[in-house]
Design a protein around this motif. Structure first.
Motif, mmCIF file in Angstrom:
data_model
loop_
_atom_site.group_PDB
_atom_site.id
_atom_site.type_symbol
_atom_site.label_atom_id
_atom_site.label_comp_id
_atom_site.label_asym_id
_atom_site.label_seq_id
_atom_site.Cartn_x
_atom_site.Cartn_y
_atom_site.Cartn_z
ATOM 1 N N GLY A 86 -5.397 -2.567 -14.842
ATOM 2 C CA GLY A 86 -4.254 -3.044 -14.095
ATOM 3 C C GLY A 86 -4.690 -3.189 -12.649
ATOM 4 O O GLY A 86 -5.490 -2.389 -12.138
ATOM 5 N N PHE A 87 -4.200 -4.191 -11.990
ATOM 6 C CA PHE A 87 -4.568 -4.442 -10.604
ATOM 7 C C PHE A 87 -3.330 -4.950 -9.885
ATOM 8 O O PHE A 87 -2.665 -5.875 -10.349
ATOM 9 N N SER A 88 -2.997 -4.312 -8.788
ATOM 10 C CA SER A 88 -1.876 -4.754 -7.968
ATOM 11 C C SER A 88 -2.369 -4.858 -6.535
ATOM 12 O O SER A 88 -3.201 -4.052 -6.098
ATOM 13 N N PHE A 89 -1.854 -5.835 -5.810
ATOM 14 C CA PHE A 89 -2.323 -6.003 -4.436
ATOM 15 C C PHE A 89 -1.297 -6.716 -3.579
ATOM 16 O O PHE A 89 -0.456 -7.465 -4.072
ATOM 17 N N ILE A 90 -1.389 -6.425 -2.289
ATOM 18 C CA ILE A 90 -0.683 -7.166 -1.259
ATOM 19 C C ILE A 90 -1.784 -7.888 -0.496
ATOM 20 O O ILE A 90 -2.651 -7.242 0.102
ATOM 21 N N GLU A 91 -1.769 -9.201 -0.563
ATOM 22 C CA GLU A 91 -2.855 -10.010 -0.016
ATOM 23 C C GLU A 91 -3.222 -9.613 1.412
ATOM 24 O O GLU A 91 -2.358 -9.447 2.263
ATOM 25 N N ASN A 92 -4.518 -9.442 1.635
ATOM 26 C CA ASN A 92 -5.098 -9.099 2.937
ATOM 27 C C ASN A 92 -4.634 -7.755 3.488
ATOM 28 O O ASN A 92 -4.758 -7.494 4.679
ATOM 29 N N LYS A 93 -4.050 -6.876 2.615
ATOM 30 C CA LYS A 93 -3.591 -5.573 3.095
ATOM 31 C C LYS A 93 -4.139 -4.417 2.272
ATOM 32 O O LYS A 93 -4.838 -3.567 2.795
ATOM 33 N N ILE A 94 -3.791 -4.366 0.982
ATOM 34 C CA ILE A 94 -4.144 -3.208 0.171
ATOM 35 C C ILE A 94 -4.129 -3.593 -1.304
ATOM 36 O O ILE A 94 -3.469 -4.558 -1.691
ATOM 37 N N PHE A 98 -6.118 0.476 -11.794
ATOM 38 C CA PHE A 98 -5.928 1.577 -12.730
ATOM 39 C C PHE A 98 -6.355 1.130 -14.119
ATOM 40 O O PHE A 98 -6.133 -0.020 -14.516
ATOM 41 N N LYS A 99 -6.981 2.032 -14.819
ATOM 42 C CA LYS A 99 -7.535 1.731 -16.134
ATOM 43 C C LYS A 99 -6.415 1.550 -17.157
ATOM 44 O O LYS A 99 -5.412 2.264 -17.131
ATOM 45 N N LEU A 100 -6.601 0.594 -18.044
ATOM 46 C CA LEU A 100 -5.720 0.419 -19.188
ATOM 47 C C LEU A 100 -6.462 0.956 -20.409
ATOM 48 O O LEU A 100 -7.658 0.716 -20.574
ATOM 49 N N CYS A 130 -6.730 -7.443 -15.462
ATOM 50 C CA CYS A 130 -8.041 -8.047 -15.250
ATOM 51 C C CYS A 130 -9.056 -7.442 -16.203
ATOM 52 O O CYS A 130 -8.913 -6.305 -16.649
ATOM 53 N N LEU A 131 -10.098 -8.198 -16.479
ATOM 54 C CA LEU A 131 -11.238 -7.666 -17.209
ATOM 55 C C LEU A 131 -12.013 -6.756 -16.282
ATOM 56 O O LEU A 131 -11.971 -6.909 -15.057
ATOM 57 N N SER A 132 -12.735 -5.804 -16.851
ATOM 58 C CA SER A 132 -13.577 -4.948 -16.013
ATOM 59 C C SER A 132 -14.807 -4.511 -16.786
ATOM 60 O O SER A 132 -14.839 -4.521 -18.021
ATOM 61 N N ASN A 133 -15.826 -4.135 -16.021
ATOM 62 C CA ASN A 133 -17.058 -3.603 -16.572
ATOM 63 C C ASN A 133 -17.160 -2.157 -16.096
ATOM 64 O O ASN A 133 -17.338 -1.904 -14.909
ATOM 65 N N SER A 134 -17.020 -1.206 -17.024
ATOM 66 C CA SER A 134 -16.991 0.206 -16.642
ATOM 67 C C SER A 134 -18.340 0.713 -16.133
ATOM 68 O O SER A 134 -18.385 1.652 -15.350
ATOM 69 N N LEU A 139 -14.674 -5.604 -11.190
ATOM 70 C CA LEU A 139 -13.473 -6.194 -11.745
ATOM 71 C C LEU A 139 -13.765 -7.652 -12.057
ATOM 72 O O LEU A 139 -14.381 -8.354 -11.257
ATOM 73 N N GLY A 140 -13.336 -8.096 -13.227
ATOM 74 C CA GLY A 140 -13.583 -9.464 -13.653
ATOM 75 C C GLY A 140 -12.380 -10.361 -13.452
ATOM 76 O O GLY A 140 -11.465 -10.038 -12.689
ATOM 77 N N PRO A 141 -12.365 -11.468 -14.175
ATOM 78 C CA PRO A 141 -11.280 -12.442 -14.031
ATOM 79 C C PRO A 141 -9.910 -11.886 -14.424
ATOM 80 O O PRO A 141 -9.798 -10.978 -15.238
#
Length: 152
Positions: A86-94, A98-100, A130-134, A139-141
């Protein structure tokens, strides 16, 4: 008198409106958000995010985001990936990652996870899967995504 009432209504709308001049509004919590596939050809891939205030310690409440994603292919189908995050963001801030975790289900896993310690105001943020490589930590696409401004 009849001319004053419309003027008062207009002034109330301008000064008491919930949005600022840019139309930014923090979602009313709790709320849920459907996460749609970024690749429109993947009609079965869907997810949902639940966002709400949680008080787990004596300090002030934090925001919790939990994600539930279904009908996602194996991460390795996309390349050098072995997990979803899981990925959450506020652009250009933070941003927050978190793992699914996959469940053991017959027709493929449901991927789910959460983060409970967000202190920022989430207006104009996005929630994504997003995809991820542990192994590399990269973090992937993005697979699923939506704007928290559509949360209801």
């Amino acid at each position: 008198m009849k001319k004053i009432i419309p003027l008062l209504i207009i002034m109330a709308i301008i000064f008491v409106a919930p949005a600022d001049a840019k139309g930014n509004v923090e979602p009313v919590m709790p709320c849920s958000l459907v996460l749609d596939p970024v690749n429109n050809s993947e009609i079965n891939e869907k997810g949902v995010a639940l966002i709400y205030k949680v008080k787990l310690t004596p300090s002030f409440p934090r925001t919790s985001i939990s994600v539930h994603a279904i009908h996602l292919p194996k991460p390795s189908n996309y390349g050098e990936y072995d997990n979803y995050e899981g990925f959450s963001f506020i652009e250009n801030k933070i941003s927050w990652r978190f793992k699914l975790y996959p469940t053991a289900e017959e027709d493929g896993p449901t991927w789910a996870g959460r983060i409970d310690d967000i202190t920022a105001n989430l207006e104009n943020s996005r929630i994504e899967v997003c995809l991820s490589n542990s192994k590399s930590g990269k973090l992937g696409p993005v697979v699923l995504s939506n704007s928290i401004n559509l949360c209801h």
